[in-house]
Design an enzyme around this catalytic site. Structure first.
Site, short mmCIF file in Angstrom:
data_model
loop_
_atom_site.label_atom_id
_atom_site.label_comp_id
_atom_site.label_asym_id
_atom_site.label_seq_id
_atom_site.Cartn_x
_atom_site.Cartn_y
_atom_site.Cartn_z
N ASN A 172 85.57 57.09 24.46
CA ASN A 172 86.68 57.04 25.42
C ASN A 172 87.78 56.20 24.77
O ASN A 172 87.68 54.99 24.69
CB ASN A 172 86.18 56.39 26.72
N TRP A 173 88.82 56.90 24.32
CA TRP A 173 89.88 56.20 23.58
C TRP A 173 90.83 55.45 24.51
O TRP A 173 91.72 54.73 24.05
CB TRP A 173 90.66 57.19 22.70
N LYS A 174 90.70 55.67 25.81
CA LYS A 174 91.56 55.01 26.81
C LYS A 174 93.05 55.19 26.43
O LYS A 174 93.39 56.21 25.84
CB LYS A 174 91.15 53.54 26.97
N HIS B 233 85.94 56.72 36.13
CA HIS B 233 85.82 55.51 35.31
C HIS B 233 86.22 54.29 36.16
O HIS B 233 87.12 54.40 37.00
CB HIS B 233 86.72 55.63 34.07
N GLY C 16 83.92 52.52 24.29
CA GLY C 16 85.34 52.21 24.35
C GLY C 16 85.83 51.66 23.01
O GLY C 16 86.12 52.39 22.08
N GLY C 17 85.89 50.34 22.91
CA GLY C 17 86.45 49.68 21.72
C GLY C 17 85.88 50.19 20.40
O GLY C 17 86.64 50.47 19.46
N GLU D 221 88.02 51.88 35.55
CA GLU D 221 89.45 51.55 35.48
C GLU D 221 90.25 52.44 36.42
O GLU D 221 91.24 52.00 37.01
CB GLU D 221 89.93 51.67 34.02
N GLU E 94 78.12 52.33 33.67
CA GLU E 94 78.97 51.34 33.02
C GLU E 94 79.14 50.13 33.93
O GLU E 94 80.00 50.14 34.83
CB GLU E 94 80.35 51.93 32.71
N GLY F 279 84.53 46.08 27.85
CA GLY F 279 85.58 45.39 27.10
C GLY F 279 85.41 43.88 27.05
O GLY F 279 86.33 43.16 26.66
N SER G 244 80.58 47.63 26.08
CA SER G 244 80.42 46.82 24.87
C SER G 244 79.30 47.31 23.94
O SER G 244 78.63 46.51 23.30
CB SER G 244 80.23 45.34 25.23
P1 13P Z 1 83.94 49.09 25.81
O1 13P Z 1 82.97 49.84 24.91
O2 13P Z 1 85.22 48.73 25.13
O3 13P Z 1 83.27 47.96 26.52
O4 13P Z 1 84.38 50.15 26.95
C1 13P Z 1 83.41 50.85 27.62
C2 13P Z 1 84.06 51.89 28.43
O5 13P Z 1 84.75 51.60 29.39
C3 13P Z 1 83.88 53.29 28.03
O6 13P Z 1 84.31 54.17 29.01
#
Ligand code: 13P
Length: 249
Positions: A9-11, A93, A231-232, A95, A165, A171, A210
């Site tokens: 997920n590149w956000k 998600h 994510g990251g 977010e 999640e 994050g 994470s």
């Molecule tokens: P991180 O891997 O940066 O914690 O993000 C997880 C995430 O929200 C994937 O959708």
């Protein structure tokens, strides 16, 4: 045997050119025994779909409208996403839920629209730190899934992916322990089984929060963890590919 999935997920990250570079680097190193999905920002889907054409890497979007078309400014329908080669869509998600006001019913409606367009939703659930500390993790996750059962039916997870999640792990560098994650994944599979046994056997349940090359193997070794939503670590090809390798059957 469920084929593991690792989805990046590149956000809200990447220019058109950096998205293209990242997609090409990932596509250049095929990883067998795992489905690899990348979910760039919507405006980069077209470019990235060209970059990964004729490779094993699949394309996903980060959200989709509940509606097919009409006066819904700023939305993109699942049908439109499918025209760009998307096969997966992340829905619900945390977010989207916490920053953009998408409630349980809204997420469930988006989920249904993705299925109706023939795409696969990656449906996110997870508790906040406050929920966990007050012992409400399972209650919160059940409520999030119940919304989908109510709107879309008992057997829909046969055609969907679930991502657990925990919000406190996203994050933050603070990952759930493999035992904490397995406990919730097992609970989720049990909940799906209580509605439809076939769906419970089929549904892939990803862990997100994470995940990195250092902790992925331990997490993915657990019985009910069928891969990850990243994510990251999905923004660097070497890290992402290393997480993909950790999920191989
Ligand atoms: P991180 O891997 O940066 O914690 O993000 C997880 C995430 O929200 C994937 O959708």
């Amino acid at each position: 045997m469920r084929l593991p999935i690792v989805a990046g997920n590149w956000k809200l990250n990447g220019s058109r050119s950096s998205a293209t570079t990242l997609a090409r680097e990932i596509a250049a190193s095929p990883v067998a025994g795992v489905e690899v999905v990348i979910c760039p920002v919507a405006v980069h889907l077209d470019a990235v779909s060209t970059d990964i054409k004729d490779t094993a890497v699949k394309l996903g979007a980060q959200n989709a409208a509940a509606q097919e078309s009409g006066a819904f400014t700023g939305e993109i329908s699942a049908q439109m996403l499918s025209e760009y080669g998307c096969e997966y869509v992340i829905i619900g998600h945390s977010e989207r839920r916490s920053l953009f006001g998408e409630n349980e019913e809204a997420c469930a409606n988006r989920f249904s629209a993705v299925l109706a367009a023939g795409l696969t939703p990656i449906f996110c659930v997870g508790e906040s730190l406050e929920d966990r500390e007050s012992g409400n993790t399972m209650k919160v996750v059940e409520k999030q899934l119940q919304a989908v059962f109510s709107v879309a039916g008992a057997s829909v997870f046969e055609r969907a992916v679930i991502a657990y999640e925990p919000v406190w792990a996203i994050g933050t560098g603070k990952t759930a322990t493999p035992e904490q994650a397995q406990e919730v994944h097992q609970f989720i599979r049990g909940l799906v089984a209580s509605r439809d046994e076939n769906s419970a056997q089929a549904v892939r349940i990803l862990y997100g929060g994470s995940v990195n090359p250092g902790n992925a193997s331990e997490l993915f070794a657990k019985d009910d963890i069928d891969g990850g939503l990243i994510g990251g670590a999905a923004l660097k090809s070497a890290d992402f590919l290393s997480v993909c390798n950790a999920a191989r059957l």
